[in-house]
Design a protein around this motif. Structure first.
Motif, PDB file in Angstrom:
ATOM      1  N   ARG A  42       7.168 -25.877 -38.686  1.00 46.24           N
ATOM      2  CA  ARG A  42       7.988 -26.360 -38.106  1.00 46.24           C
ATOM      3  C   ARG A  42       8.883 -26.892 -39.088  1.00 46.24           C
ATOM      4  N   SER A  85      15.814 -28.367 -32.040  1.00 50.66           N
ATOM      5  CA  SER A  85      14.857 -27.359 -31.184  1.00 50.66           C
ATOM      6  C   SER A  85      15.586 -25.443 -31.613  1.00 50.66           C
ATOM      7  N   ARG A  89      13.137 -22.584 -34.938  1.00 55.02           N
ATOM      8  CA  ARG A  89      12.200 -21.828 -33.673  1.00 55.02           C
ATOM      9  C   ARG A  89      13.142 -20.456 -35.252  1.00 55.02           C
ATOM     10  N   GLY A  94       9.663 -20.354 -39.499  1.00 50.76           N
ATOM     11  CA  GLY A  94       8.838 -19.703 -39.579  1.00 50.76           C
ATOM     12  C   GLY A  94       7.773 -19.428 -40.713  1.00 50.76           C
ATOM     13  N   ARG A 155       8.307 -11.469 -29.041  1.00 54.30           N
ATOM     14  CA  ARG A 155       8.833 -12.400 -30.055  1.00 54.30           C
ATOM     15  C   ARG A 155      10.619 -11.829 -30.098  1.00 54.30           C
ATOM     16  N   GLN A 158      11.994 -12.732 -26.844  1.00 57.84           N
ATOM     17  CA  GLN A 158      12.764 -14.416 -26.442  1.00 57.84           C
ATOM     18  C   GLN A 158      13.244 -14.172 -28.174  1.00 57.84           C
TER      19      GLN A 158
END
Ligand code: DC
Length: 226
Positions: A42, A85, A89, A94, A155, A158
């Protein structure tokens, strides 16, 4: 290498199977180091995006991978001193990660960096090829699976929790496309190592999944290592 390498557990599986969460919990319980190998792909993708390197420029992407200035700590991951961070994501990152991860020069550029994480007292590493390519001599190999629907649901939850907008059907289609790319690529395709234990977490809670991995590890650890 001289002497016995530090003990390690490799956890591989498809995207959103819960590998990251399970690996982090197991590493926490054992007091071991953690390698989120997907983060390296990533980060490479993010570097490519920021530097305008197209997804099919294998040499350029490999250079970006080799030059990554990364730091993992308790707060997350930073690149060149900047906290990325949340950025890594993003779905866009991704999806690009899955493309650059198919390039052999990129995988080669990240190999030693991953192996360097194997230090005492031990390592839990999660990814796609931990047990097959990066750490073929891992002490315990787990192949964590879950149905595409269960993974899309997880997902979705999340992303929503993190304040991103998401669409369940789009996520399911993306997951299936990414699975196909990860399993069909020529270089280090996603596959269970022949000696991996398969764990289906579709109907298990995080705690139950962690408990199963820990039980397998206790069994393994009670047998003296060769
Ligand atoms: O686990 P993840 O979703 O963070 O991984 C991002 C991408 O990186 C994924 O599409 C496949 C790739 N990857 C890989 O090829 N090999 C690994 N060991 C880990 C991730």
């Amino acid at each position: 290498m001289t002497g016995k390498p530090a003990p390690m557990i490799a956890i591989d599986g498809p995207t959103a199977s819960g590998k990251g969460t399970i690996a982090a919990r197991v590493a926490g319980q054992l007091g071991w180091h953690l390698l989120d190998s997907g983060a390296l792909y990533r980060l490479t993708a993010l570097a490519c995006l920021e530097q305008g390197i197209p997804a099919d420029d294998a040499a350029g992407a490999a250079r970006a991978a080799a030059a990554l200035d990364v730091r993992f700590d308790a707060h997350g991951v930073s690149m060149a001193g900047r906290d990325v961070s949340a950025d890594i994501r993003r779905e866009e990152v991704g999806n690009l990660a899955s493309q650059v991860a198919a390039l052999a020069p990129v995988r080669a550029a990240l190999l030693d960096r991953q192996r360097a994480f194997r230090r005492a007292p031990g390592l839990v590493a999660d990814g796609r090829d931990m047990g097959t390519v990066v750490f073929p001599d891992a002490d315990l190999k787990i192949f964590l699976v879950a149905s595409a629907e269960a993974r899309a649901q997880r997902r979705y939850k999340q992303l929503i929790e993190k304040g991103f907008s998401a669409n369940l059907l789009t996520l399911l289609r993306d997951l299936e496309a990414r699975d196909a790319r990860d399993t069909q690529r020529a270089n280090a395709p996603l596959a269970a190592a022949p000696d991996a234990l398969v764990l289906d977490s579709s109907h298990l809670s995080i705690e139950q999944t962690v408990a199963q991995v820990m039980a397998w590890w206790q069994e393994r650890a009670s047998v003296p290592r060769a």
